[in-house]
Design a protein around this motif. Structure first.
Motif, short mmCIF file in Angstrom:
data_model
loop_
_atom_site.label_atom_id
_atom_site.label_comp_id
_atom_site.label_asym_id
_atom_site.label_seq_id
_atom_site.Cartn_x
_atom_site.Cartn_y
_atom_site.Cartn_z
N LEU A 152 0.86 -1.19 0.00
CA LEU A 152 0.00 0.00 0.00
C LEU A 152 0.89 1.23 0.00
O LEU A 152 1.79 1.35 0.83
N GLN A 153 0.67 2.12 -0.94
CA GLN A 153 1.52 3.30 -1.12
C GLN A 153 0.74 4.57 -0.74
O GLN A 153 -0.30 4.84 -1.34
N PRO A 154 1.24 5.34 0.24
CA PRO A 154 0.54 6.59 0.60
C PRO A 154 0.51 7.54 -0.61
O PRO A 154 1.46 7.62 -1.39
N ILE A 155 -0.61 8.24 -0.78
CA ILE A 155 -0.76 9.21 -1.88
C ILE A 155 -0.64 10.61 -1.30
O ILE A 155 -1.46 11.03 -0.49
N ASN A 159 -5.05 14.57 -4.73
CA ASN A 159 -5.76 15.32 -5.74
C ASN A 159 -6.69 14.33 -6.43
O ASN A 159 -6.25 13.24 -6.80
N HIS A 160 -7.96 14.68 -6.60
CA HIS A 160 -8.88 13.65 -7.08
C HIS A 160 -8.58 13.18 -8.50
O HIS A 160 -9.01 12.10 -8.89
N GLN A 161 -7.78 13.92 -9.27
CA GLN A 161 -7.44 13.47 -10.63
C GLN A 161 -6.73 12.11 -10.62
O GLN A 161 -6.91 11.32 -11.54
N VAL A 162 -5.94 11.86 -9.57
CA VAL A 162 -5.16 10.61 -9.54
C VAL A 162 -6.06 9.37 -9.39
O VAL A 162 -5.66 8.26 -9.69
N PHE A 163 -7.30 9.57 -8.92
CA PHE A 163 -8.18 8.44 -8.70
C PHE A 163 -9.11 8.16 -9.88
O PHE A 163 -9.69 7.08 -9.96
N HIS A 164 -9.26 9.13 -10.77
CA HIS A 164 -10.31 9.05 -11.80
C HIS A 164 -10.28 7.77 -12.62
O HIS A 164 -11.30 7.10 -12.76
N PHE A 197 -7.16 12.70 7.32
CA PHE A 197 -7.56 12.00 6.12
C PHE A 197 -6.35 11.27 5.54
O PHE A 197 -5.26 11.82 5.47
N TYR A 198 -6.53 10.02 5.13
CA TYR A 198 -5.43 9.21 4.58
C TYR A 198 -5.83 8.63 3.23
O TYR A 198 -6.99 8.29 3.01
N ALA A 199 -4.87 8.53 2.33
CA ALA A 199 -5.13 7.97 1.01
C ALA A 199 -3.98 7.04 0.61
O ALA A 199 -2.80 7.39 0.76
N TYR A 200 -4.31 5.86 0.10
CA TYR A 200 -3.32 4.87 -0.31
C TYR A 200 -3.70 4.24 -1.64
O TYR A 200 -4.87 3.92 -1.87
N LEU A 213 -9.43 5.49 0.56
CA LEU A 213 -9.39 6.81 1.21
C LEU A 213 -10.16 6.68 2.52
O LEU A 213 -11.30 6.20 2.51
N PHE A 214 -9.55 7.07 3.63
CA PHE A 214 -10.25 6.89 4.91
C PHE A 214 -9.85 7.94 5.93
O PHE A 214 -8.85 8.65 5.78
#
Length: 392
Positions: A152-155, A159-164, A197-200, A213-214
């Motif tokens: 699991l890599q922290p983001i 930015n929401h573009q990376v998830f699209h 807030f965390y994103a992986y 995202l949690f």
């Protein structure tokens, strides 16, 4: 428009302020800063209603898409429908919704969805239950999956573009999922003051197989890990998702996430410890019958013809008899036919979304059809239970 009400777009600064004040009272500031919300959605996306030149209410329109049978169908979400309390019961809310739907039809929008505070109002203008919004919960100690095939890599930065791209891959295959409005993305990745807030990414940054995202916060029920959004595209990502959550068991009491009524992710758990914490249904309105039926996808091996007879008290073009011919996963609609399946446009919604089978809709008195029509409709609208992860 009736002489009683006047419908228009939102433009003047004093109207924005007035609408913000009405929303504040209607939603007990649940939107978190009404004028901020209005600006986030975009002033041009609001519709207002006046009586005797007095602004008495309004709503937000979110132009996006929804995935049905693997195809994206344009859909406008309706949010923040609010009428000043002293004008409730005057018919203002119905007039506001009717005018909005007529405008959506004129623009060529096939579908509209919303979350109802009360169903009766929206049923009067042709909305009906379309799918589920469910919150699940599982005790972190009960997950017990240790093996983690993927890193699991922290983001950072988020930015929401990376998830699209990852999100769209999952959305395309999920019956009822949204092609999200930018305001929904913004609210997803915006941490509120009470949470970190965390994103992986699940997998490598170069080739992720999902993401999570949690946020984490304390509550009366103990420490909660709340998953705000997730995408899982492979079996390895599903296994890694659970083992990563299990690794929080010393600090976290409960893990909460959104999924469908029958969540296949829970199949990976050793016992049936995951429970539905809360569930509700959102409503769908078929705004343009022909476009809605032609733009969605259908089971690829089906070749069938369905003769519909539809009633729509608001949008005249949806009235009458239609033949839906389905082949190679696509549908074509022509006017006319035998009208073997009779239903109101309202009842077309749960049929269209596969929320209920034609048989069950007939038992509930929501449609009438010949054996041939019921059989054809059952094949044509077969699909997994529809749901969406987003509340708007």
């Amino acid at each position: 428009m009736t002489a009683q009400f006047e419908y228009s777009t939102l433009a003047h600064p004093q109207d924005i302020q007035q609408l913000g004040t009405i929303f504040e009272q209607c939603f007990i500031s649940a939107l978190g800063g009404e004028e901020v919300y209005i600006n986030q959605v975009g002033v041009k996306n609001f519709r207002i209603i006046r009586q005797s030149e007095q602004l008495i209410g309004g709503l937000a329109t979110l132009d996006m898409g929804q995935w049905w049978g693997g195809e994206r169908v344009p859909m406008t979400g309706i949010a923040a429908v609010g009428i000043a309390p002293e004008y409730r019961g005057s018919g203002a809310a119905i007039a506001l919704m009717q005018q909005t739907l007529k405008e959506l039809y004129a623009k060529g929008i096939p579908l509209s969805a919303l979350y109802p505070a009360v169903q009766s109002l929206y049923r009067k203008v042709g909305y009906e239950q379309g799918g589920s919004w469910c919150n699940w919960e599982v005790p972190a100690k009960s997950i017990q999956l240790r093996e983690q095939p993927l890193p699991l890599q922290p983001i950072v930065p988020v930015n929401h573009q990376v998830f699209h791209e990852l999100y769209q891959q999952q959305a395309r295959l999920t019956h009822g999922y949204l092609d999200r409005h930018p305001a929904i993305w913004e609210r997803l990745i915006q941490a509120d003051e009470k949470e970190t807030f965390y994103a992986y990414f699940i997998g490598t940054k170069e080739k992720p197989q999902g993401y999570i995202l949690f946020s984490q916060h304390s509550s009366e029920d103990g420490a909660i890990l709340r998953i705000k959004d997730w995408v899982i595209l492979t079996a390895a990502a599903a296994q890694s998702f659970w083992s990563f959550l299990a690794s929080h068991r010393s600090q976290i009491d409960q893990v909460r996430w959104r999924s469908s009524v029958s969540d296949s992710l829970t199949l990976l758990l050793p016992e049936q410890t995951a429970k539905l914490r809360h569930t509700m249904r959102w409503l769908l309105r078929i705004v343009d019958v022909v476009k809605a039926l032609e733009m969605r996808g259908y089971p690829s091996r089906i070749q069938a013809e369905l003769h519909l007879d539809i009633q729509d008290n608001l949008l005249d073009a949806n009235n009458g008899k239609f033949i839906l011919s389905v082949a190679n996963g696509r549908g074509e609609v022509t006017k006319g036919g035998k009208g073997e399946l009779q239903l109101n446009v309202r009842e077309l919604a749960p049929l269209y979304t596969s929320l209920f089978t034609p048989y069950h809709l007939q038992i509930a008195g929501k449609l009438h059809g010949t054996e041939t029509a019921i059989s054809a409709a059952t094949q044509i609208f077969a699909g997994s239970s529809p749901w969406m992860a987003d509340f708007f």
